[in-house]
Motif scaffolding. Structure first.
Motif, PDB file in Angstrom:
ATOM      1  N   SER A  36       4.303   6.960   6.121  1.00 47.88           N
ATOM      2  CA  SER A  36       3.295   5.996   5.663  1.00 47.88           C
ATOM      3  C   SER A  36       2.401   6.656   4.626  1.00 47.88           C
ATOM      4  O   SER A  36       2.254   7.884   4.589  1.00 47.88           O
ATOM      5  CB  SER A  36       2.451   5.481   6.831  1.00 47.88           C
ATOM      6  N   ASN A  61       6.121  -7.621   5.309  1.00 45.39           N
ATOM      7  CA  ASN A  61       7.019  -6.672   5.957  1.00 45.39           C
ATOM      8  C   ASN A  61       8.373  -7.321   6.171  1.00 45.39           C
ATOM      9  O   ASN A  61       8.476  -8.528   6.419  1.00 45.39           O
ATOM     10  CB  ASN A  61       6.422  -6.163   7.278  1.00 45.39           C
ATOM     11  N   THR A  88       3.838  -3.483   4.005  1.00 45.75           N
ATOM     12  CA  THR A  88       2.771  -3.203   3.042  1.00 45.75           C
ATOM     13  C   THR A  88       1.567  -4.078   3.361  1.00 45.75           C
ATOM     14  O   THR A  88       1.700  -5.207   3.846  1.00 45.75           O
ATOM     15  CB  THR A  88       3.216  -3.482   1.595  1.00 45.75           C
ATOM     16  N   ILE A  99       1.284   1.413   2.852  1.00 48.04           N
ATOM     17  CA  ILE A  99       2.722   1.176   2.807  1.00 48.04           C
ATOM     18  C   ILE A  99       3.379   2.082   3.832  1.00 48.04           C
ATOM     19  O   ILE A  99       2.985   3.253   3.987  1.00 48.04           O
ATOM     20  CB  ILE A  99       3.302   1.419   1.390  1.00 48.04           C
TER      21      ILE A  99
END
Length: 987
Positions: A891, A833, A843, A881
C-alpha cells in the motif's frame, strides 16, 4: 505525586491475568474494511458479515440517534477503518487522523509542545481549523474525559489504536445530536466488539537519523457467545526524542527578518541568545563579558567580524519531538439479561510518561530585583558603613555608581544558568474512564429501543520541573560581605545565613559553587485533575407508518458535570522562580439537556424520487455557567435514482465556554513573533501609527537617543504578557450549511465499483470566544482604531538593563464573546476497488478545498483570514492505493499540503501585501508491505515520509514557527524518513 514503576508494573500484571484467564474460541481473521467515504452503516454491516453474523437490521450512524435500516448520514461523513489504521503503522490515532484533509493543525502534539507548561505530548485534533474546543471527540457515541485541564479536548493517546473498529468523521454542526462543542463536527471512535481469540502485535522502528525510536506491543483478546461478549486490550508504546541539534535546519539559533532595502527576508544565522552562561554585565555605560579563562572581553553575541561568539545556542538543547511512553488497557463487554435486555460496559485506563528538555534558564537581574528594574547592589550597608561585596570583580566595581539612591553602587547583569542545568519536566498522566448501562427493546404499539447509561472519567497529571531558581534566595545570595577576620564571603543578611544562605558568584563560566546552587535551586511542580460525570437515557423507534415508510423518533435526557483544577507550586504561583507567574485555576459547571430527533419519510418510489426523507433534531440545555442554550438541525436526503443521492443540512450549534475560558487567573506568557508598530517612527514622521507611538512611555526617549525608534535583540526577545479568563462569557453559536451529492454508478458496468461524493460546507460562528490577538491589540492601539486595547500594553518608560526605553514589556490578552469565525469550502471523495490481474486493487481519494476562512477578532474589525496561511492551506488531499495478492499486500499513501502564506497581519506589519509571501506545497508518501508467513502470522514493514520530504523553512521570527523545529511542526513532518517493522500473530 507520581506513580512508581513498581506500582504500574503490578497493575499491568494484574490486567494481564485477565487475558490469561479468558478462553479463546477461535482466531478471527482481519478482513479488508470499508473505504474513506463509505457510510457508517455500510461499515457496520460489513463488519458483522465479516464475523459471520447476521447483519444488523437497524443501526445508528454518527450524527443521528435514530436506528434505521441502511442508514446514511445527511451530513458529510468520512470513515477511517481498522485496516487504514493498521496500514499506517501509527502508535496513536492523531498521526492517522491528521492526514485527513478535513483536519487542521493540532493545538498540541509530540512535535509542537516541548515549551508547554502543561499537557506536554498530548494528542489533539481540530476539524476545519476552528479550534480543538469546537471538535467533539466521542467514543462509541458518548463523551470522553478531557486530557487537558480546563479544556474539552480529548487526548488521543488514551485510546489504543488496535482496539478501534473504525473512526467516523462528521463535519458540520452536530450540537443538536451530541450537545456543546460539536460546532465544527464530531470524531466518533467506534471500538471493536465480539472479538474471539488473541491478537498480538509487536513493532519497532526509528528514523534514518537514528532517533525517534519507536517500540510498540499490544495484545487484544476476547470471547463471545449468544449471551454476550467480553474483550480486553493491553498495550505499550514508546516514541523517542528528536533533538533540534540533530537536524541541520534547526541545529543553530537563527532569526528571520524582512529587509525593505533588499526586498525580501534575510536569515541571521547564528542568532544566539545574549543570555550567556558566563554572564553579561552592564556598568554605568557599555557592557562586557568573560572568556573561558576568566578574562574580560567585549560582548560579541553572534561572532560578528570574525570574532568569537559570546552568545548562547539555545537550539543545542531544544527538541523537535518529545518522548512519550504509554501503558494502555481497554475493555468492553455485553451480557444478556433476557431476550430483550443487555447490560454493557466499557472501560479505559491510560498511563503516559512524558519528559521535556529545553535550554538552561535565562536570568535577568530584573527577575531578582524587580523593584529597582534589576539594579543589583555591589555591596551592603553594615552599621551605616558601605561594605563591598568581595565577589564583585574590581573591573566592574570601578565602573559603577549608585543609580537607585540607596547609597550602594549597583550594576545590571544577565546570565544563562548552565550550572543549574537544563530546564525540563517529567509528567505522569493517568486517564481513567468507565461507562456502564443497560439497553434493549420494549413493545408498545411497535418495538422501541432504549438505552440508559452512566459514566465517570478522570485525568490526573503530576508534573515535576527542573531548572528554575528561587529568586528570593538568589537575591540574598547576591548580597555578600567578607567573613569574620577577612574569611570566605558570607551572605550579608544574618537571617538568610541561618536559613542556609551561601553567596553566589555569577561572574564567568562555571563560577556558581555546588553549595550556592543548592541554596538557589527551586524544583517546580504542577498537579492537575479533570473529572467528568455523566448520565443519560434515550429511546428510539417508529411512531407509525407513513406512505413512504415508518416515522422514526428518538428522544432522551442527559446530564453532565465537568470539573478541573491546576495547582502549581507556591513559587510558581507567585512568580518567584524567575519563570512565568501561574496562579492556580479551578472551576466546574454542570448541564442538563433534553433532545428530540425525527426522521420523516416524505416520498418513495416515484419518478426521480426513489426516496425523500426529512431529518430534524432539537436540543435544549441548561448550564450552571451560561444558562439556557438551544440547538437544532434540519436536513434532507433525496435519492433521485439508485445511483444518485442528494443531501443537505442546516444547523444551529452552540458551544459553552470551558473552565479555562471562564476561570483562568492571569497567567504569564512569553509571546514570540510580535512586530512593534512603533519601530522606525521618528520625531517628525507621519505614518499610520506615528503620533500615538510618540506619546507612549519611553518611545520619545528612544527616538531622541537613536534618531528613530529602535529595538535591540534583547528587546525583541524580552516581551511578556498575561492571559486571562472571563466569568461573564456566554455560549457561542455556530450556523452551518452543507449540501452535496453521492454518486454510486452501479448501473454502469465500467464504473459499478466507483463511489464519489461532493459536499459543500459553510460554517459561521457568532459571538465566538476568542483571545484578543496581541498583534491586533498593538496595531489597534497605535492606529487609534480601538484605544481600549491600549490597556493591554505596557512599555518600559526608561532603559532597564539591556532593554531599551520604550520597548514592549507586557502585551496582555483576554477572552470575550466578541469574535467570529467563518469557513467555507468543498469536500470531494472517491473510491474504487476491483480485481486486477491475480489480486485486488483498491484506491481512495479525499480532497478539501477551502474557499475562505477568516476570524473577526472584535465587532467591526476587519476580517483576519486564516485560510491559505501556514497551518491552514486552502488545498489538502489524501490518496491511498493498495494491492493484495494471495499472502502479499502493498500500500501507499500520499498526503498533499497546498501552498501556504505567512500570516497576513504579520505581512501587513512589515509593509507587504497579504498572501505575497508563500511557501510551496509538500507531498508526503508513506509505504507499507506485508506478508502472511503462515496462517495467522503476518510480517509487515513500512516507510513513513519515504522520500524524506523536508518541511518549509519557517524560521524563528516568522509566525507559525515552532520553537526548536524552525518550521510549523504541527502541519509538516519535522522528523524526516522513518522505518518500522513488525509482526502480527492471531491465535
Amino acid at each position: 505525586m507520581m506513580e512508581t514503576i513498581l506500582s504500574r508494573s503490578i497493575r499491568v500484571i494484574c490486567l494481564s491475568g485477565l487475558a490469561v484467564g479468558m478462553s479463546t474460541a477461535y482466531a478471527q481473521e482481519m478482513q479488508t474494511q470499508g473505504g474513506q467515504n463509505q457510510s457508517g452503516a455500510a461499515q457496520q454491516q460489513a463488519a458483522a458479515a465479516a464475523e459471520g453474523q447476521t447483519p444488523m437490521q437497524r443501526i445508528e450512524v454518527t450524527g443521528s440517534r435514530i436506528a434505521s435500516p441502511n442508514a446514511d448520514s445527511p451530513s458529510p461523513l468520512q470513515v477511517l477503518s481498522a485496516a487504514d489504521i493498521a496500514a499506517s503503522g501509527a502508535a496513536n490515532l492523531q498521526q492517522v487522523l491528521l492526514d485527513n484533509p478535513t483536519m487542521g493543525s493540532p493545538a498540541i502534539s509530540r512535535t509542537n509542545s516541548a515549551f508547554q507548561t502543561a499537557s506536554v505530548g498530548v494528542a489533539t485534533v481540530d476539524l476545519r481549523n476552528l479550534g480543538t474546543s469546537r471538535t467533539l471527540v466521542l467514543v462509541n457515541g458518548r463523551r470522553f474525559v478531557s486530557g487537558i485541564p480546563g479544556e474539552s479536548a480529548v487526548d488521543l493517546n488514551s485510546i489504543p489504536t488496535d482496539f478501534i473498529e473504525r473512526v467516523e468523521l462528521l463535519t458540520g454542526g452536530s450540537s443538536a445530536a451530541y450537545g456543546s462543542d460539536a460546532v465544527a463536527g464530531v470524531v466518533n471512535i467506534i471500538t471493536k466488539r465480539s472479538f474471539n481469540g488473541i491478537m498480538l502485535d509487536a513493532q519497532l522502528g526509528e528514523s534514518t537519523k537514528n532517533d525517534d525510536k519507536k517500540r510498540k506491543f499490544s495484545a487484544t483478546f476476547g470471547t463471545s457467545n449468544d449471551d454476550g461478549f467480553l474483550m480486553g486490550h493491553l498495550g505499550y508504546s514508546r516514541e523517542g526524542q528528536v533533538w533540534s541539534r540533530d537536524r541541520e535546519r534547526s541545529a543553530v539559533d537563527q532569526n528571520a527578518s524582512y529587509s525593505k532595502s533588499l526586498g525580501g527576508f534575510t536569515v541571521a544565522r547564528p542568532f544566539y541568545s545574549s543570555y550567556a552562561p558566563q554572564g553579561t554585565f552592564y556598568p554605568d555605560s557599555g557592557s562586557f563579558t568573560y572568556d573561558r579563562a576568566g578574562n574580560v572581553i567585549p560582548v560579541n553575541t553572534n561572532g560578528a567580524n570574525g570574532g568569537v561568539a559570546t552568545g548562547f545556542n539555545r537550539n543545542e538543547f531544544r527538541s523537535i519531538a518529545v518522548p512519550v511512553e504509554r501503558y494502555l488497557f481497554a475493555t468492553n463487554g455485553e451480557l444478556k439479561i433476557n431476550e430483550k435486555t443487555r447490560a454493557f460496559m466499557e472501560g479505559t485506563y491510560a498511563s503516559s510518561h512524558v519528559s521535556t528538555t529545553i535550554e538552561p534558564f535565562a536570568l535577568g537581574a530584573e527577575d531578582i530585583f524587580p523593584s529597582t528594574g534589576g539594579q543589583v547592589p555591589a555591596g551592603s550597608l553594615v552599621n551605616g558603613t558601605l561594605v563591598r561585596n568581595p565577589l564583585v570583580p574590581q573591573y566592574l566595581y570601578d565602573r559603577i555608581s549608585d543609580n537607585d539612591g540607596d547609597g550602594i553602587p549597583d550594576y545590571y547583569f544577565t546570565r544563562r544558568l548552565s550550572e543549574v542545568g537544563t530546564r525540563g519536566s517529567t509528567a505522569e498522566r493517568d486517564t481513567f474512564r468507565f461507562v456502564t448501562g443497560v439497553k434493549g427493546e420494549f413493545d408498545a404499539w411497535k418495538t422501541w429501543n432504549y438505552e440508559v447509561y452512566g459514566g465517570y472519567g478522570q485525568t490526573k497529571e503530576a508534573q515535576q520541573g527542573t531548572g528554575q531558581v528561587n529568586v528570593l534566595n538568589f537575591a540574598q545570595a547576591l548580597q555578600a560581605i567578607p567573613g569574620e577576620n577577612g574569611g570566605a564571603p558570607v551572605c550579608a543578611s544574618a537571617d538568610a545565613r541561618t536559613q542556609g544562605c551561601v553567596p553566589i558568584n555569577v561572574f564567568g563560566f562555571n563560577t556558581i559553587s555546588p553549595e550556592a546552587l543548592r541554596y538557589v535551586t527551586a524544583p517546580g511542580s504542577l498537579l492537575t485533575r479533570t473529572t467528568q460525570k455523566m448520565a443519560g437515557g434515550q429511546i428510539n423507534g417508529e411512531v407509525w407508518d407513513l406512505p413512504a415508510g415508518p416515522l422514526g423518533v428518538a428522544a432522551g435526557v442527559e446530564w453532565r458535570k465537568e470539573f478541573s483544577s491546576a495547582v502549581p507550586d507556591a513559587l510558581t504561583q507567585a512568580g518567584l522562580n524567575a519563570g512565568n507567574a501561574t496562579p492556580p485555576t479551578a472551576g466546574e459547571f454542570s448541564v442538563r439537556e433534553i433532545f428530540l430527533e425525527t426522521r420523516v419519510p416524505l416520498l418513495k418510489d416515484m419518478p426521480f424520487v426513489k426516496e425523500l426523507n426529512f431529518l430534524g433534531a432539537f436540543r435544549h440545555g441548561d448550564y450552571s455557567s451560561v444558562g439556557s442554550t438551544n440547538s437544532w438541525n434540519a436536513g434532507a436526503e433525496w435519492t433521485v435514482v439508485n445511483d444518485v443521492k442528494l443531501r443537505g443540512t442546516r444547523s444551529l450549534s452552540t458551544r459553552a465556554p470551558n473552565i479555562n475560558e471562564l476561570y483562568q487567573a492571569p497567567s504569564q506568557d512569553f509571546p514570540s513573533g510580535l512586530i512593534d508598530p512603533c519601530v522606525g517612527v521618528t520625531a517628525t514622521s507621519s505614518g499610520q501609527y506615528d503620533a500615538l507611538c510618540r506619546a507612549a512611555p519611553g518611545v520619545g526617549a528612544n527616538i531622541a537617543a537613536n534618531g528613530a525608534f529602535t529595538l535591540t535583540q534583547p528587546d525583541e526577545q524580552g516581551v511578556s504578557g498575561y492571559n486571562r479568563g472571563n466569568q461573564n462569557l456566554q455560549a457561542e453559536k455556530g450556523r452551518s450549511t452543507t449540501f452535496g451529492v453521492v454518486w454510486t454508478p452501479r448501473s454502469i458496468e465500467l464504473l459499478k465499483r466507483v463511489t464519489f461524493t461532493a459536499d459543500y460546507f459553510n460554517i459561521k460562528i457568532a459571538d465566538a470566544i476568542l483571545s484578543t490577538p496581541r498583534q491586533y491589540a498593538l496595531e489597534s492601539c497605535y492606529s487609534g482604531s480601538n484605544p481600549a486595547l491600549c490597556s493591554f500594553i505596557t512599555r518600559r518608560p526608561a532603559a532597564t538593563g539591556n532593554n531599551s526605553a520604550g520597548s514592549l514589556d507586557l502585551v496582555d490578552t483576554a477572552v470575550s464573546n466578541t469574535g467570529g469565525f467563518t469557513t467555507e469550502g468543498i469536500d470531494l471523495t472517491a473510491a474504487w476497488n476491483d480485481r486486477v490481474g491475480p489480486g485486488r486493487l483498491s484506491t481512495k481519494l479525499a480532497y478539501t478545498y477551502v474557499k475562505q476562512g477568516y476570524v473577526v477578532p472584535l465587532p467591526g474589525a476587519d476580517r483576519d483570514p486564516f485560510a491559505g496561511e501556514i497551518g491552514a492551506p486552502k488545498n489538502k488531499a489524501l490518496f491511498d492505493i493498495g494491492y493484495k495478492w494471495n499472502d502479499v499486500s502493498v500500500s501507499a499513501t500520499a498526503t498533499y499540503i497546498g501552498r501556504s502564506a505567512l500570516d497576513d497581519q504579520y505581512l501587513t506589519g512589515i509593509g507587504l501585501t497579504p498572501g505575497s509571501f508563500k511557501f510551496g506545497s509538500r507531498t508526503y508518501t508513506d509505504l507499507q508491505a506485508s506478508y502472511q508467513l503462515v496462517k495467522g502470522t503476518e510480517l509487515y514493514f513500512g516507510l513513513n515520509n519515504a522520500f524524506d520530504t523536508k518541511p518549509p523553512a519557517i524560521v524563528s521570527g516568522m509566525p507559525g514557527s515552532d520553537t526548536g523545529a524552525e518550521t510549523d511542526a504541527g502541519t509538516y513532518d519535522p522528523i524526516g524518513r522513518r522505518w518500522y517493522a513488525g509482526i502480527r500473530v492471531k491465535l
